[in-house]
Enzyme design. Structure first.
Site, short mmCIF file in Angstrom:
data_model
loop_
_atom_site.label_atom_id
_atom_site.label_comp_id
_atom_site.label_asym_id
_atom_site.label_seq_id
_atom_site.Cartn_x
_atom_site.Cartn_y
_atom_site.Cartn_z
N ARG A 161 -18.40 -24.48 6.40
CA ARG A 161 -19.01 -23.48 7.29
C ARG A 161 -18.75 -23.82 8.76
NH1 ARG A 161 -24.94 -23.19 4.98
NH2 ARG A 161 -25.23 -22.02 6.93
N ARG A 166 -24.48 -30.47 -3.95
CA ARG A 166 -25.62 -29.64 -3.59
C ARG A 166 -25.12 -28.21 -3.57
NH1 ARG A 166 -29.59 -32.02 -0.18
NH2 ARG A 166 -29.76 -34.25 -0.58
N ASP A 222 -25.74 -25.05 -0.43
CA ASP A 222 -26.85 -24.58 0.41
C ASP A 222 -27.43 -23.28 -0.13
OD1 ASP A 222 -26.33 -26.66 2.28
OD2 ASP A 222 -24.67 -25.48 3.09
#
Lengths: 259, 259
Positions: free
Chosen positions: B197, B50, B52
Site C-alpha cells: 500500500r 496477517r 489488514d
C-alpha cells in the site's frame, strides 16, 4: 424548460430499487434530493422503469427538467458530489425538451449473471446467482431461442402486474459461458415485471436437466405463470442499456450521442 | 497428525483482517469456529500472514491439523457449509505434516487495483482505489522497476512493525492499464506491514506528476518512511497467490498440485 438525461450506474445491493416507496432507500429519492440544490426547489426525476430491490444498473436513464440551462458536466459533477459512491451519474446530457426517460425509451438490454461452480466466488455474491450443479449451456441456449420475436410474455410476469398488454418483442436472448460465469443477455422493446428473472429461473431449470428445452415455447403458449420456472434472485440482474430515438438525445446537433 | 492446507478466497470488506483480535470479526475466528465441529474441540488455524482490515484475497492459505484423516473434499464442504458467503474455501488439501501456512511460504503475489477515471465505478468501490485525475502509467512503470531485486524496504513499512529485517526480494513489480483499471502486480519473497500500500501510494504520486519516477530508488536508499508516499487505502489490495515448495504441498505423490 431545459431537459436533462442522466445515465446512472448503481450497485443496487443496498437499495429498494429506483422508485420511491414508503420503506427503504430508493435511487429516485437519492437523485431527487441531489438535484434539489441545483434548482433551489424540489425536482422530479423520471426513471426509465422501476427495477427491483437489489437489481443493478450500468446505464439506467432518468430525466429531469431544471429552470436554468446548466452545462451538463456541471449537473453530473454536482450530483456525484452529493450521491453515495454506489450510485454514480456516468453522464448527464441536455436532450430535446420532450424527452422522457420512460415514455421515450424504445427498448432495453438486460444481463443476468450466474456463477456456476461448486464453490461460490466471494466477489460475486452481490452480483451473481450462485448455481452449484453444472449447467448445460447448449440446452439453455436452445430454450432461450424461443423467447426471441413477438410473444405474449404473460407467463413470465409477476401476478398482479396490471399492465395493458403483456405482448413484447425480444431482439436477442443469448446464453454464453466464460469460465464459471454463465450470462444471459436479453434485448427487447420492453420487459414485464420480474420477466427477465422468471425467464432466467426457467432457463436454469432447463440447464439442470429438470425441463426439456422445448418447454419455453410451451410455457409462452400456455400463458400460465405457474407453468414457468421460479423467479431468479435479484442480485444477478443488471440493466445494461436503454435505447432511445437518436433525435431525442441531442438538444443541439453537435452534442455527442453516446447513451 | 493429518495436516491440511486451506486455500481461502474472501471479500475482506466486512472483516478486520485474518488475525484474531479484540475488536471486529476476523477470518481466522470464522475459520477456526468452522473447523471445531470436525475435531469436536477447538482447532487452531495458522495463516500465511496477517492482512489488514478491508483487504481481499483470492488465494490466502491457512493450515491446520485434525486428528482424524478426513478426505480433503469433506473438509472443504464442511467449512463452506458453515462460513459466510464472502469467505470461501476454494480448495482443501492434505499436505506434508510439517507444512505451516506461514513458515513454509516462500513468497507471495499481490495485486493493487486502481479505478482511474473521473467518475467512479459503483461496482468497484469495494475493490479498487478511485483516483480521478489521469495517471501516467509509463512513469509509474518506470518508478516500479526500482522495486525489483533485493532491497531494504524499511521506507515502505509501517512504523512500529518490529520485524527482524526489512530486506526483501521482489521478483516482479508491474503496472498495467486496461481501460480505467490500473493494476499494480508485485511478487516477492515477503512483504512488510503496509508495504504494498505504501508502494502504491508512492507510485500514484509519480503517476500524478507530483514526484519524478527516480524518486522510488532514492526513497529505498533513504530508508525513511517519511520520504515515501501516503499509504493507499486497503480495498484495492488483493492477495493473489502464496508460493510453497512443491514437496510440502502433497501428502501423497498422486495429489494434484494446484495451490
Amino acid at each position: 424548460m431545459p431537459t436533462y438525461a442522466l445515465v446512472l450506474a448503481f450497485d443496487g445491493t443496498a437499495y429498494a430499487g429506483w422508485q420511491r416507496q414508503r420503506r427503504g432507500t430508493t435511487i429516485q429519492a437519492l437523485v431527487e434530493e441531489a438535484l434539489a440544490p441545483l434548482e433551489g426547489a424540489p425536482v422530479r426525476a423520471a426513471g426509465c422503469g422501476r427495477t427491483d430491490a437489489g437489481v443493478h444498473a450500468r446505464a439506467f436513464v432518468a430525466s429531469c427538467r431544471l429552470t436554468r440551462p446548466f452545462d451538463a458536466a456541471v449537473v453530473r459533477r454536482a450530483l456525484n458530489a452529493r450521491l453515495p459512491a454506489d450510485v454514480r451519474v456516468v453522464e448527464a446530457r441536455r436532450v430535446a425538451d420532450d424527452f422522457h426517460a420512460r415514455f421515450s425509451a424504445t427498448g432495453k438490454a438486460y444481463a443476468y449473471r450466474i456463477w456456476n461452480a461448486e464453490v461460490g466466488d466471494p466477489f460475486e455474491t452481490r452480483y451473481a446467482w450462485h448455481v452449484a450443479p453444472p449447467l448445460d449451456v447448449a440446452a439453455m441456449r436452445e430454450a432461450a431461442a424461443a423467447f426471441v420475436g413477438r410473444h405474449d410474455f404473460r407467463a413470465f410476469q409477476s401476478t398482479g402486474s396490471g399492465v395493458a398488454t403483456s405482448v413484447r418483442t425480444l431482439w436477442k436472448a443469448s446464453v454464453t459461458r466464460e469460465g464459471a460465469l454463465v450470462r444471459l443477455e436479453v434485448d427487447g422493446d420492453g420487459f414485464l415485471r420480474h420477466m427477465v428473472r422468471a425467464m432466467t429461473g426457467t432457463l436454469v431449470e432447463v440447464g439442470l436437466g429438470r425441463r426439456p428445452p422445448e418447454d419455453t415455447r410451451a410455457i409462452l403458449e400456455s400463458g400460465q405463470r405457474a407453468a414457468a420456472g421460479t423467479t431468479a434472485p435479484p442480485q444477478g440482474l443488471v440493466l445494461e442499456k436503454v435505447y432511445y430515438p437518436e433525435g431525442l438525445l441531442a438538444a443541439a446537433p453537435d452534442d455527442p450521442v453516446t447513451l
